[in-house]
Design a protein around this motif. Sequence first.
Motif, PDB file in Angstrom:
ATOM      1  N   TYR A  33       0.846  -1.183   0.000  1.00 14.88           N
ATOM      2  CA  TYR A  33       0.000   0.000   0.000  1.00 14.88           C
ATOM      3  C   TYR A  33       0.888   1.242   0.000  1.00 14.88           C
ATOM      4  O   TYR A  33       1.977   1.232   0.573  1.00 14.88           O
ATOM      5  CB  TYR A  33      -0.905   0.012   1.235  1.00 14.88           C
ATOM      6  CG  TYR A  33      -1.916  -1.107   1.250  1.00 14.88           C
ATOM      7  CD1 TYR A  33      -1.533  -2.404   1.593  1.00 14.88           C
ATOM      8  CD2 TYR A  33      -3.244  -0.888   0.917  1.00 14.88           C
ATOM      9  CE1 TYR A  33      -2.450  -3.439   1.607  1.00 14.88           C
ATOM     10  CE2 TYR A  33      -4.166  -1.923   0.925  1.00 14.88           C
ATOM     11  CZ  TYR A  33      -3.755  -3.192   1.267  1.00 14.88           C
ATOM     12  OH  TYR A  33      -4.666  -4.213   1.268  1.00 14.88           O
ATOM     13  N   MET A  95       3.758   0.848   2.752  1.00 15.01           N
ATOM     14  CA  MET A  95       3.377  -0.034   3.852  1.00 15.01           C
ATOM     15  C   MET A  95       3.486  -1.494   3.474  1.00 15.01           C
ATOM     16  O   MET A  95       3.035  -1.911   2.400  1.00 15.01           O
ATOM     17  CB  MET A  95       1.943   0.246   4.284  1.00 15.01           C
ATOM     18  CG  MET A  95       1.422  -0.697   5.348  1.00 15.01           C
ATOM     19  SD  MET A  95      -0.256  -0.333   5.824  1.00 15.01           S
ATOM     20  CE  MET A  95       0.018   1.017   6.968  1.00 15.01           C
ATOM     21  N   ILE A  98       3.575  -6.853   8.581  1.00  9.05           N
ATOM     22  CA  ILE A  98       4.573  -7.535   9.390  1.00  9.05           C
ATOM     23  C   ILE A  98       3.897  -8.185  10.594  1.00  9.05           C
ATOM     24  O   ILE A  98       3.589  -7.541  11.567  1.00  9.05           O
ATOM     25  CB  ILE A  98       5.688  -6.572   9.871  1.00  9.05           C
ATOM     26  CG1 ILE A  98       5.101  -5.232  10.332  1.00  9.05           C
ATOM     27  CG2 ILE A  98       6.740  -6.383   8.813  1.00  9.05           C
ATOM     28  CD1 ILE A  98       6.095  -4.342  11.014  1.00  9.05           C
ATOM     29  N   GLN A  99       3.682  -9.489  10.507  1.00  8.04           N
ATOM     30  CA  GLN A  99       3.197 -10.255  11.644  1.00  8.04           C
ATOM     31  C   GLN A  99       1.952  -9.659  12.278  1.00  8.04           C
ATOM     32  O   GLN A  99       1.881  -9.472  13.484  1.00  8.04           O
ATOM     33  CB  GLN A  99       4.306 -10.372  12.710  1.00  8.04           C
ATOM     34  CG  GLN A  99       5.571 -11.039  12.195  1.00  8.04           C
ATOM     35  CD  GLN A  99       6.693 -11.005  13.214  1.00  8.04           C
ATOM     36  OE1 GLN A  99       6.729 -10.126  14.061  1.00  8.04           O
ATOM     37  NE2 GLN A  99       7.586 -11.960  13.137  1.00  8.04           N
ATOM     38  N   GLY A 100       0.969  -9.344  11.472  1.00  2.92           N
ATOM     39  CA  GLY A 100      -0.282  -8.823  12.000  1.00  2.92           C
ATOM     40  C   GLY A 100      -0.282  -7.323  12.199  1.00  2.92           C
ATOM     41  O   GLY A 100      -1.331  -6.749  12.474  1.00  2.92           O
ATOM     42  N   ALA A 101       0.867  -6.701  12.096  1.00  2.00           N
ATOM     43  CA  ALA A 101       0.902  -5.245  12.144  1.00  2.00           C
ATOM     44  C   ALA A 101       1.337  -4.750  10.773  1.00  2.00           C
ATOM     45  O   ALA A 101       1.584  -5.539   9.875  1.00  2.00           O
ATOM     46  CB  ALA A 101       1.872  -4.784  13.228  1.00  2.00           C
ATOM     47  N   GLN A 102       1.398  -3.472  10.605  1.00  4.32           N
ATOM     48  CA  GLN A 102       1.786  -2.895   9.316  1.00  4.32           C
ATOM     49  C   GLN A 102       2.902  -1.881   9.529  1.00  4.32           C
ATOM     50  O   GLN A 102       2.771  -0.994  10.364  1.00  4.32           O
ATOM     51  CB  GLN A 102       0.597  -2.209   8.644  1.00  4.32           C
ATOM     52  CG  GLN A 102      -0.508  -3.139   8.213  1.00  4.32           C
ATOM     53  CD  GLN A 102      -1.466  -3.470   9.323  1.00  4.32           C
ATOM     54  OE1 GLN A 102      -1.838  -2.607  10.091  1.00  4.32           O
ATOM     55  NE2 GLN A 102      -1.865  -4.727   9.413  1.00  4.32           N
ATOM     56  N   LYS A 103       3.960  -2.040   8.781  1.00  4.78           N
ATOM     57  CA  LYS A 103       5.104  -1.139   8.907  1.00  4.78           C
ATOM     58  C   LYS A 103       5.051  -0.070   7.836  1.00  4.78           C
ATOM     59  O   LYS A 103       4.932  -0.384   6.648  1.00  4.78           O
ATOM     60  CB  LYS A 103       6.403  -1.932   8.781  1.00  4.78           C
ATOM     61  CG  LYS A 103       7.659  -1.070   8.810  1.00  4.78           C
ATOM     62  CD  LYS A 103       8.913  -1.905   8.695  1.00  4.78           C
ATOM     63  CE  LYS A 103      10.154  -1.049   8.684  1.00  4.78           C
ATOM     64  NZ  LYS A 103      11.395  -1.845   8.591  1.00  4.78           N
ATOM     65  N   LEU A 104       5.145   1.158   8.257  1.00  3.45           N
ATOM     66  CA  LEU A 104       5.193   2.278   7.328  1.00  3.45           C
ATOM     67  C   LEU A 104       6.640   2.732   7.166  1.00  3.45           C
ATOM     68  O   LEU A 104       7.331   2.963   8.153  1.00  3.45           O
ATOM     69  CB  LEU A 104       4.365   3.444   7.849  1.00  3.45           C
ATOM     70  CG  LEU A 104       2.862   3.439   7.607  1.00  3.45           C
ATOM     71  CD1 LEU A 104       2.204   4.570   8.367  1.00  3.45           C
ATOM     72  CD2 LEU A 104       2.550   3.556   6.123  1.00  3.45           C
TER      73      LEU A 104
END
Lengths: 116, 115
Positions: A33, A95, A98-104
């Motif tokens: 994204y 974006m 990453i393991q259920g989270a999202q890295k920006l």
Amino acid sequence: AQTVTQSQPEMSVQEAETVTLSCTYDTSESNYYLFWYKQPPSRQMILVIRQEAYKQQNATENRFSVNFQKAAKSFSLKISDSQLGDTAMYFCAFMIGIQGAQKLVFGQGTRLTINP
Amino acid sequence: DGGITQSPKYLFRKEGQNVTLSCEQNLNHDAMYWYRQDPGQGLRLIYYSQIVNDFQKGDIAEGYSVSREKKESFPLTVTSAQKNPTAFYLCASSTGRSGSRYEQYFGPGTRLTVT
């Protein structure tokens, strides 16, 4: 590694003009994204527009639109009929999940000034 | 109104002291994040947490620590080991679930000055 590059540190236009902010990114991911965030002098981060990489159609939100070129890894923001309230720092961000989270991952920003 | 609160807005500390920045959200989000912003730069990820009692290091975790004892809270401690702690710190949250719009919502930030 994912990187985001904004090549225009500062831009200045007159009110009511159209302005385009550039952004390029580098990734080996196929699904991701892209976002443009606005940071006015208050320093509150505000989402301007988002683009899903799997969608070919460019996103639009009122006066804001993007030109997404996936092959070129380019994601520019166009602001039409610019207003004084558009004065802010603009950050392009990429974006990944990453393991259920999202890295920006953010670019360094473009400082946009709208002059009366 | 739902949102993210960070307190205080401005924080001053002497070098060598640990300091804890507060972040609270009432959006019922699972994932929370801490970012650091330096002048002329974009945001860089310090730590993130996808669920209570679990957190992961981001790109610049050295000199920082976090905890996630409650879903709503994700405090960040800037330790004396952080060499350049003066910066603007932003907390964010997201649903963390696939199929969501993946938007991260940001708090108003805390400006930390260490002298």
